[in-house]
Scaffold this active site. Structure first.
Site, PDB file in Angstrom:
ATOM      1  N   HIS A   1      -4.769  -5.342 -10.921  1.00 51.04           N
ATOM      2  CA  HIS A   1      -3.419  -4.972 -10.503  1.00 51.04           C
ATOM      3  C   HIS A   1      -2.392  -5.266 -11.593  1.00 51.04           C
ATOM      4  O   HIS A   1      -1.550  -4.420 -11.915  1.00 51.04           O
ATOM      5  CB  HIS A   1      -3.030  -5.735  -9.232  1.00 51.04           C
ATOM      6  CG  HIS A   1      -3.662  -5.215  -7.987  1.00 51.04           C
ATOM      7  ND1 HIS A   1      -3.323  -4.020  -7.410  1.00 51.04           N
ATOM      8  CD2 HIS A   1      -4.614  -5.748  -7.186  1.00 51.04           C
ATOM      9  CE1 HIS A   1      -4.017  -3.828  -6.312  1.00 51.04           C
ATOM     10  NE2 HIS A   1      -4.823  -4.861  -6.157  1.00 51.04           N
TER      11      HIS A   1
ATOM     12  N   HIS B   1       0.817  -1.208   0.000  1.00 54.03           N
ATOM     13  CA  HIS B   1       0.000   0.000   0.000  1.00 54.03           C
ATOM     14  C   HIS B   1       0.851   1.259   0.000  1.00 54.03           C
ATOM     15  O   HIS B   1       0.444   2.287  -0.567  1.00 54.03           O
ATOM     16  CB  HIS B   1      -0.941  -0.011   1.193  1.00 54.03           C
ATOM     17  CG  HIS B   1      -2.084  -0.954   1.045  1.00 54.03           C
ATOM     18  ND1 HIS B   1      -2.776  -1.491   2.111  1.00 54.03           N
ATOM     19  CD2 HIS B   1      -2.666  -1.475  -0.073  1.00 54.03           C
ATOM     20  CE1 HIS B   1      -3.732  -2.293   1.655  1.00 54.03           C
ATOM     21  NE2 HIS B   1      -3.681  -2.302   0.351  1.00 54.03           N
TER      22      HIS B   1
END
Length: 408
Positions: free
Chosen positions: A385, A256
């Site tokens: 992703h 993250h």
């Protein structure tokens, strides 16, 4: 079997035609694989490693929305049938996920109706991303979806005093917890920047900046350039919290930090590259995450303890993809040997371990020997992703990546 090769000469991979062709072919192969998710009823199946539909257990909101966004990326590079996938996802959002009784969007639906009526900020910000991407593609329902979800986000989730989004409600909007989280807020930045790119409404850019100030400045400065995941109702760090091991693991998640760094640079670019330290903060986040999480046998550990020691050492595909995106952004901004070294390291590992060169898609997790396994994930549950890792390095700018892909 690895397909990557070092381009001849000393040039950078982002500019090398061999590497760029490799990225584009991987993206096209992945889109062809995920074409097989579309069902006859307009929903999307999760696929096994070989492309076989997995047993159904409810279609989750983030899966539907990410499919829309991903196929807008596919449309930008001319993928045949992308419009069919976008149309299916948009229809499913408006007729199946949208809660006609209480408003908002249901977390999971199945053939019988509501599978899980939870109302998560995480899912709703992805609805905004899907609507924004669909608007960029000229979809006729994009404005309707964007207006609806914007009103829901503003009414139920946005905490004006904190400049952040609240987390979760029951189906009828009754509060069910006082939990506050970074992850949904990070993805709200992604969605709000996409909304700004397609509408020009500065409201979205301003709110995204407020969220980024908390999670790329205030919190990492106070925590060794790591970003705590979990917070109390008044937005104090909750170091003891440990929830779902996939969506809310304890500690910090270096993947993250990489994602936040890329979003910070995107916001900075869209804001006109104002004076300040945004590029330096992005670099601190990236360098700390890579240093903390890179395993000696390759790949990035999933979570860290507050001081930076590895907690969950499992290797998933998405932190590697986010590292690729963050490093590509840094390299577009400034040519540094260290960034190039990390970019190549991550791609070599991904190519050797995660990318399925025969069938398309990426394996989502590895065992201790570096082989695909399925403890946390079943099948190949995600295109979002990995497709961005393949396509964002090809886009010329830090922002407006979808538009940039259309010029290739």
């Amino acid at each position: 079997m690895s397909q990557i090769s070092d381009p001849a000469g000393a040039g950078r991979w982002l500019q090398d035609p061999v590497h760029r062709a490799y990225l584009m072919e991987n993206a096209r192969r992945q889109l062809r694989f995920f074409d097989g998710t579309l069902r006859g009823d307009g929903g999307f199946d999760v696929l096994d490693h070989d492309g076989t539909p997995m047993p159904r257990a409810g279609q989750e909101l983030h899966y539907t929305t990410r499919m829309v966004h991903s196929y807008v990326l596919g449309r930008a590079i001319g993928h045949p049938g992308a419009d069919r996938m976008i149309d299916a996802g948009m229809a499913f959002l408006l007729t199946r996920h949208r809660d006609a009784q209480h408003g908002g969007y249901l977390w999971s639906v199945d053939e019988t109706g509501v599978h899980d009526g939870l109302k998560l900020a995480y899912g709703h910000v992805f609805v905004l991303l899907a609507a924004s991407s669909a608007k960029l593609a000229g979809h006729p329902d994009a404005d309707r979806l964007m207006d609806d979800v914007a009103e829901v986000l503003d009414r139920h989730y946005w905490d004006e005093a904190a400049g952040l989004h609240r987390e979760e409600f029951a189906r009828d909007w009754q509060p069910i917890s006082t939990y506050r989280g970074m992850n949904a807020n990070m993805h709200s930045v992604e969605a709000m920047l996409a909304a700004f790119e397609v509408t020009g409404d500065a409201h979205w850019l301003e709110r995204a900046g407020r969220v980024l100030e908390v999670f790329t400045d205030r919190m990492p400065r106070a925590n060794g350039w790591r970003v705590p995941e979990h917070y109390t109702e008044d937005w104090q760090v909750d170091p003891e919290y440990a929830g779902d091991p996939m969506f809310r693991p304890a500690g910090t998640t270096p993947g993250h930090s990489l994602e936040l760094a890329r979003l910070l640079l995107q916001h900075w670019d869209l804001a006109g590259r104002p004076a300040g330290d945004a590029p330096e903060r992005a670099r601190r986040l990236v360098e700390t995450a890579l240093t903390d999480a890179w395993r000696v046998d390759g790949g990035l550990a999933y979570t860290l303890k507050p001081g930076g020691e590895v907690d969950i050492g499992d290797r998933y595909w998405w932190p590697v993809t986010e590292g690729i995106g963050a490093l590509a952004s840094l390299l577009k901004l400034e040519d540094r040997d260290g960034d190039e070294t990390w970019y190549r390291r991550l791609w070599r590992f991904a190519d050797a371990r995660f990318v399925d060169h025969d069938r398309g898609g990426w394996y989502p997790e590895l065992d201790d020997d570096g082989a695909p396994e399925g403890r946390q994930f079943t099948g190949k549950p995600d295109i979002y992703h990995a497709l961005q890792a393949e396509l964002y390095p090809l886009a010329p700018r830090l922002s407006r990546q979808v538009e940039g892909l259309g010029t290739l």
